[in-house]
Design a protein around this motif. Structure first.
Motif, mmCIF file in Angstrom:
data_model
loop_
_atom_site.group_PDB
_atom_site.id
_atom_site.type_symbol
_atom_site.label_atom_id
_atom_site.label_comp_id
_atom_site.label_asym_id
_atom_site.label_seq_id
_atom_site.Cartn_x
_atom_site.Cartn_y
_atom_site.Cartn_z
ATOM 1 N N ARG A 67 54.012 -9.688 -31.310
ATOM 2 C CA ARG A 67 55.563 -9.820 -32.063
ATOM 3 C C ARG A 67 56.043 -9.070 -32.963
ATOM 4 N NH1 ARG A 67 55.370 -14.293 -34.963
ATOM 5 N NH2 ARG A 67 57.426 -14.607 -34.538
ATOM 6 N N ASN A 68 55.086 -8.072 -33.622
ATOM 7 C CA ASN A 68 55.626 -7.254 -34.753
ATOM 8 C C ASN A 68 56.277 -7.794 -35.823
ATOM 9 O OD1 ASN A 68 54.745 -4.880 -33.260
ATOM 10 N ND2 ASN A 68 56.538 -4.740 -32.210
ATOM 11 N N VAL A 69 55.633 -9.083 -36.298
ATOM 12 C CA VAL A 69 56.171 -9.793 -37.300
ATOM 13 C C VAL A 69 54.883 -10.416 -37.956
ATOM 14 C CG1 VAL A 69 57.401 -12.217 -37.773
ATOM 15 C CG2 VAL A 69 58.119 -10.696 -35.924
ATOM 16 N N ASP A 70 55.095 -10.461 -39.151
ATOM 17 C CA ASP A 70 54.118 -10.881 -40.140
ATOM 18 C C ASP A 70 53.805 -12.519 -39.720
ATOM 19 O OD1 ASP A 70 53.755 -8.543 -41.548
ATOM 20 O OD2 ASP A 70 55.172 -9.372 -43.205
ATOM 21 N N GLU A 82 58.374 -18.261 -29.466
ATOM 22 C CA GLU A 82 58.523 -16.864 -29.027
ATOM 23 C C GLU A 82 57.786 -16.217 -28.217
ATOM 24 O OE1 GLU A 82 58.864 -12.618 -31.493
ATOM 25 O OE2 GLU A 82 59.953 -14.316 -32.524
ATOM 26 N N ILE A 83 56.467 -16.357 -28.329
ATOM 27 C CA ILE A 83 55.379 -15.881 -27.305
ATOM 28 C C ILE A 83 55.847 -16.255 -25.928
ATOM 29 C CG2 ILE A 83 53.019 -15.843 -26.827
ATOM 30 C CD1 ILE A 83 53.594 -13.754 -28.663
ATOM 31 N N LYS A 84 55.939 -17.686 -25.877
ATOM 32 C CA LYS A 84 55.993 -18.457 -24.588
ATOM 33 C C LYS A 84 57.309 -17.673 -24.073
ATOM 34 C CE LYS A 84 55.581 -21.535 -21.420
ATOM 35 N NZ LYS A 84 54.346 -21.300 -20.258
ATOM 36 N N THR A 85 58.496 -17.459 -24.787
ATOM 37 C CA THR A 85 59.664 -16.876 -24.227
ATOM 38 C C THR A 85 59.641 -15.606 -23.841
ATOM 39 O OG1 THR A 85 61.142 -18.495 -25.359
ATOM 40 C CG2 THR A 85 62.150 -16.639 -24.821
ATOM 41 N N ILE A 86 59.111 -14.767 -24.704
ATOM 42 C CA ILE A 86 59.089 -13.308 -24.354
ATOM 43 C C ILE A 86 58.056 -12.941 -23.502
ATOM 44 C CG2 ILE A 86 58.850 -10.874 -25.421
ATOM 45 C CD1 ILE A 86 60.390 -12.287 -27.770
ATOM 46 N N TRP A 87 56.860 -13.493 -23.748
ATOM 47 C CA TRP A 87 55.655 -12.864 -22.952
ATOM 48 C C TRP A 87 55.087 -13.922 -21.909
ATOM 49 C CZ3 TRP A 87 54.252 -8.009 -23.438
ATOM 50 C CH2 TRP A 87 54.631 -7.464 -24.773
ATOM 51 N N GLY A 88 55.494 -15.084 -21.905
ATOM 52 C CA GLY A 88 55.436 -16.074 -20.869
ATOM 53 C C GLY A 88 53.848 -16.752 -20.926
ATOM 54 N N PHE A 89 53.514 -16.949 -22.067
ATOM 55 C CA PHE A 89 52.356 -17.512 -22.186
ATOM 56 C C PHE A 89 52.225 -18.356 -23.473
ATOM 57 C CE2 PHE A 89 51.174 -13.662 -24.304
ATOM 58 C CZ PHE A 89 50.231 -14.115 -25.279
#
Length: 111
Positions: A67-70, A82-89
């Motif tokens: 994610r490049n976020v702290d 966010e991980i689910k939306t962008i990366w699908g898991f």
């Protein structure tokens, strides 16, 4: 051993492409990409490096944060969405599992 200063070259022009790393919201390594493309042999390329942030046992996976976020600035729900939306898991890293369990436990004790 101070491993936070170790940087390994992962990929450079005209070599095998970089390895695939697992995701963790609190990773044990950091991906560094040289964002200045250079023209070598008529091909634009970037250099990828991995910086080891802590000792990693040989039985453990090297992880980076996709994610490049702290990791400590957002809740487990925001990170997982966010991980689910962008990366699908669904993120099941140690941090997310631990924080989700604490959140569930605190909800149960408040009822």
């Amino acid at each position: 051993k101070n491993t936070n200063k170790v940087t390994l070259l992962l990929w450079e022009p005209n070599t095998v492409s970089g390895s695939v790393f697992g995701h963790a919201c609190k990773p044990n390594a950091r991906l560094i990409i040289d964002e200045t493309p250079t023209l070598e042999s008529g091909v634009f390329s970037r250099t990828w490096k991995i910086q080891i942030l802590e000792d990693i046992a040989s039985s453990k996976q090297v992880t980076i944060n996709y994610r490049n976020v702290d990791w400590d600035r957002e809740s487990v729900d925001i990170r997982r969405d966010e991980i689910k939306t962008i990366w699908g898991f669904k993120c099941e890293c140690d941090l997310c599992v631990e924080q989700h369990a604490k959140k569930s436990t605190s909800r149960g004790s408040n009822q």
